[in-house]
Scaffold this active site. Structure first.
Site, PDB file in Angstrom:
ATOM      1  N   LYS A  13      37.654  38.451  37.799  1.00 22.63           N
ATOM      2  CA  LYS A  13      37.365  38.395  38.990  1.00 22.63           C
ATOM      3  C   LYS A  13      36.761  39.760  39.609  1.00 22.63           C
ATOM      4  O   LYS A  13      35.981  39.698  40.429  1.00 22.63           O
ATOM      5  CB  LYS A  13      38.602  38.235  40.348  1.00 22.63           C
ATOM      6  CG  LYS A  13      39.810  36.929  39.849  1.00 22.63           C
ATOM      7  CD  LYS A  13      40.681  36.850  40.864  1.00 22.63           C
ATOM      8  CE  LYS A  13      41.611  38.000  41.027  1.00 22.63           C
ATOM      9  NZ  LYS A  13      42.830  37.804  39.685  1.00 22.63           N
ATOM     10  N   ARG A  88      48.003  36.003  47.774  1.00 19.31           N
ATOM     11  CA  ARG A  88      48.869  35.899  46.343  1.00 19.31           C
ATOM     12  C   ARG A  88      49.827  34.886  46.522  1.00 19.31           C
ATOM     13  O   ARG A  88      50.403  34.734  45.511  1.00 19.31           O
ATOM     14  CB  ARG A  88      49.209  37.220  46.044  1.00 19.31           C
ATOM     15  CG  ARG A  88      48.399  38.192  45.395  1.00 19.31           C
ATOM     16  CD  ARG A  88      48.406  38.049  43.888  1.00 19.31           C
ATOM     17  NE  ARG A  88      48.363  39.239  43.103  1.00 19.31           N
ATOM     18  CZ  ARG A  88      47.605  40.202  42.834  1.00 19.31           C
ATOM     19  NH1 ARG A  88      46.401  40.142  43.706  1.00 19.31           N
ATOM     20  NH2 ARG A  88      47.545  40.929  42.116  1.00 19.31           N
ATOM     21  N   ARG A 127      42.391  46.629  28.868  1.00 19.18           N
ATOM     22  CA  ARG A 127      41.620  47.304  29.936  1.00 19.18           C
ATOM     23  C   ARG A 127      42.126  48.955  29.967  1.00 19.18           C
ATOM     24  O   ARG A 127      43.009  49.241  29.844  1.00 19.18           O
ATOM     25  CB  ARG A 127      42.066  46.679  31.099  1.00 19.18           C
ATOM     26  CG  ARG A 127      41.421  46.855  32.207  1.00 19.18           C
ATOM     27  CD  ARG A 127      41.196  45.688  33.409  1.00 19.18           C
ATOM     28  NE  ARG A 127      42.592  45.493  34.047  1.00 19.18           N
ATOM     29  CZ  ARG A 127      42.783  44.513  34.877  1.00 19.18           C
ATOM     30  NH1 ARG A 127      41.736  43.604  34.917  1.00 19.18           N
ATOM     31  NH2 ARG A 127      43.711  44.200  35.428  1.00 19.18           N
ATOM     32  N   ARG A 160      46.689  51.507  32.980  1.00 15.45           N
ATOM     33  CA  ARG A 160      47.449  51.224  34.097  1.00 15.45           C
ATOM     34  C   ARG A 160      48.801  50.974  33.822  1.00 15.45           C
ATOM     35  O   ARG A 160      48.922  50.067  32.788  1.00 15.45           O
ATOM     36  CB  ARG A 160      47.039  50.298  35.205  1.00 15.45           C
ATOM     37  CG  ARG A 160      46.061  50.908  36.029  1.00 15.45           C
ATOM     38  CD  ARG A 160      44.880  50.019  36.732  1.00 15.45           C
ATOM     39  NE  ARG A 160      45.675  48.617  37.160  1.00 15.45           N
ATOM     40  CZ  ARG A 160      45.109  47.678  37.837  1.00 15.45           C
ATOM     41  NH1 ARG A 160      43.730  47.808  38.078  1.00 15.45           N
ATOM     42  NH2 ARG A 160      45.849  46.615  38.162  1.00 15.45           N
ATOM     43  N   ARG A 171      53.506  39.888  35.492  1.00 14.45           N
ATOM     44  CA  ARG A 171      52.528  39.494  36.559  1.00 14.45           C
ATOM     45  C   ARG A 171      52.136  38.047  36.253  1.00 14.45           C
ATOM     46  O   ARG A 171      51.779  37.024  37.335  1.00 14.45           O
ATOM     47  CB  ARG A 171      51.479  40.275  36.281  1.00 14.45           C
ATOM     48  CG  ARG A 171      51.713  41.533  36.986  1.00 14.45           C
ATOM     49  CD  ARG A 171      50.421  42.647  36.459  1.00 14.45           C
ATOM     50  NE  ARG A 171      49.363  42.443  37.061  1.00 14.45           N
ATOM     51  CZ  ARG A 171      48.229  43.219  36.584  1.00 14.45           C
ATOM     52  NH1 ARG A 171      48.154  43.960  35.594  1.00 14.45           N
ATOM     53  NH2 ARG A 171      47.168  43.020  37.442  1.00 14.45           N
TER      54      ARG A 171
HETATM   55  P1  AMP Z   1      45.388  43.629  41.444  1.00 18.84           P
HETATM   56  O1  AMP Z   1      44.406  44.904  41.098  1.00 18.84           O
HETATM   57  O2  AMP Z   1      44.956  42.594  42.158  1.00 18.84           O
HETATM   58  O3  AMP Z   1      45.880  43.067  40.017  1.00 18.84           O
HETATM   59  O4  AMP Z   1      46.613  44.068  42.057  1.00 18.84           O
HETATM   60  C1  AMP Z   1      47.562  45.155  41.431  1.00 18.84           C
HETATM   61  C2  AMP Z   1      49.147  44.922  42.124  1.00 18.84           C
HETATM   62  O5  AMP Z   1      49.050  45.143  43.526  1.00 18.84           O
HETATM   63  C3  AMP Z   1      49.697  43.352  41.966  1.00 18.84           C
HETATM   64  O6  AMP Z   1      50.156  43.448  40.691  1.00 18.84           O
HETATM   65  C4  AMP Z   1      50.657  43.537  43.123  1.00 18.84           C
HETATM   66  O7  AMP Z   1      51.755  44.398  42.520  1.00 18.84           O
HETATM   67  C5  AMP Z   1      49.786  44.291  44.114  1.00 18.84           C
HETATM   68  N1  AMP Z   1      49.183  43.439  45.010  1.00 18.84           N
HETATM   69  C6  AMP Z   1      47.642  43.403  45.312  1.00 18.84           C
HETATM   70  N2  AMP Z   1      47.675  42.397  45.999  1.00 18.84           N
HETATM   71  C7  AMP Z   1      48.439  41.720  46.551  1.00 18.84           C
HETATM   72  C8  AMP Z   1      48.957  41.006  47.303  1.00 18.84           C
HETATM   73  N3  AMP Z   1      47.960  40.296  47.981  1.00 18.84           N
HETATM   74  N4  AMP Z   1      50.209  40.497  47.725  1.00 18.84           N
HETATM   75  C9  AMP Z   1      51.243  41.342  47.033  1.00 18.84           C
HETATM   76  N5  AMP Z   1      50.998  42.333  46.134  1.00 18.84           N
HETATM   77  C10 AMP Z   1      49.759  42.554  45.904  1.00 18.84           C
END
Ligand code: AMP
Ligand code: ZN
Length: 216
Positions: A13, A88, A127, A160, A171
């Site tokens: 994405k 999400r 990554r 990370r 996740r």
């Molecule tokens: P991402 O970079 O989109 O994978 O987000 C990293 C982490 O941020 C996720 O694993 C969640 O812990 C948190 N996060 C990001 N977007 C959301 C969302 N829309 N709702 C809840 N937690 C989020």
């Protein structure tokens, strides 16, 4: 253009988001990036979010929705936007619908990337992210010119905590339980585009731009 990108972590994405926001001149809104910035800036919300992120769990909806509402009120969102990582869960999707109504906006497209779990685990564990600018690399698919060093600014590349294998498994579990139902939510509204995220970056990009181009 108002777009949502959906799909499991590591589905590609982020890469596709960069291509689309350049093409359509719209802001890229990643709730994950916003949380990471809030943490870097040592804000209270950032610290709370970090605890959930490091465990691979979702940040609570009230915090997340409020951050999105605030982001949408910035002037640049009037041009359109691309969401990456939000909504999400179905609760967030409903809250987002209400926000869009209050701004008088409609979504143009929801793009869903599907990728098998095994592929995801392999992709994410390779990554690496630049400590300084946040640029994303991959040990196999997109290595930096010099090992562990950012091409852009010479920053150190790190993994990370939430990209470590055990956290990735969690996740994915949460994705399948909470985020996958959002696909059904948008399918009922008839506005979802399905993309095979195992295809090459170029192929995925071409397919999406073609479908979006035909919609206009
Ligand atoms: P991402 O970079 O989109 O994978 O987000 C990293 C982490 O941020 C996720 O694993 C969640 O812990 C948190 N996060 C990001 N977007 C959301 C969302 N829309 N709702 C809840 N937690 C989020
Ligand atoms: Zn960098």
């Amino acid at each position: 253009m108002r777009i949502i990108l959906m799909g499991p972590p590591g589905a590609g994405k982020g890469t596709e988001a960069e291509s689309l926001v350049k093409h359509y001149h719209i802001p890229h809104i990643s709730t994950g990036n916003i949380f990471r910035e809030l943490y870097k800036d040592k804000t209270t919300v950032g610290k709370i979010a970090k605890e959930f992120i490091d465990r691979g769990e979702l940040v609570p909806d009230d915090i997340t929705n409020e951050i999105v509402r605030h982001r949408l009120s910035h002037a640049d969102a009037k041009k359109g936007f691309l969401f990456d990582g939000y909504p999400r869960n179905v609760n967030q999707a409903k809250a987002f619908d209400e926000m869009l109504i209050s701004f008088g906006w409609k979504l143009d497209a929801v793009i869903n990337f599907s990728v098998p779990d095994e592929v995801i685990v392999k992709r994410i564990s390779g990554r690496r992210v630049c400590e300084v600018c946040g640029a994303v690399y991959h040990t196999e698919n997109k290595p930096p010119k010099v090992e562990n060093i950012c091409d852009v600014d010479g920053g150190m590349l790190i993994q990370r905590v939430d990209d470590m294998e055990k956290t990735v498994q969690r996740r994915l579990r949460i994705y399948n339980q909470q985020t996958a139902p959002v696909i059904g939510y948008y399918e009922e509204k008839g506005s979802i585009i399905h993309v095979d995220g195992t295809k090459s970056i170029q192929e995925v990009d071409q397919t999406i731009k073609k479908v979006l181009g035909e919609m206009n």
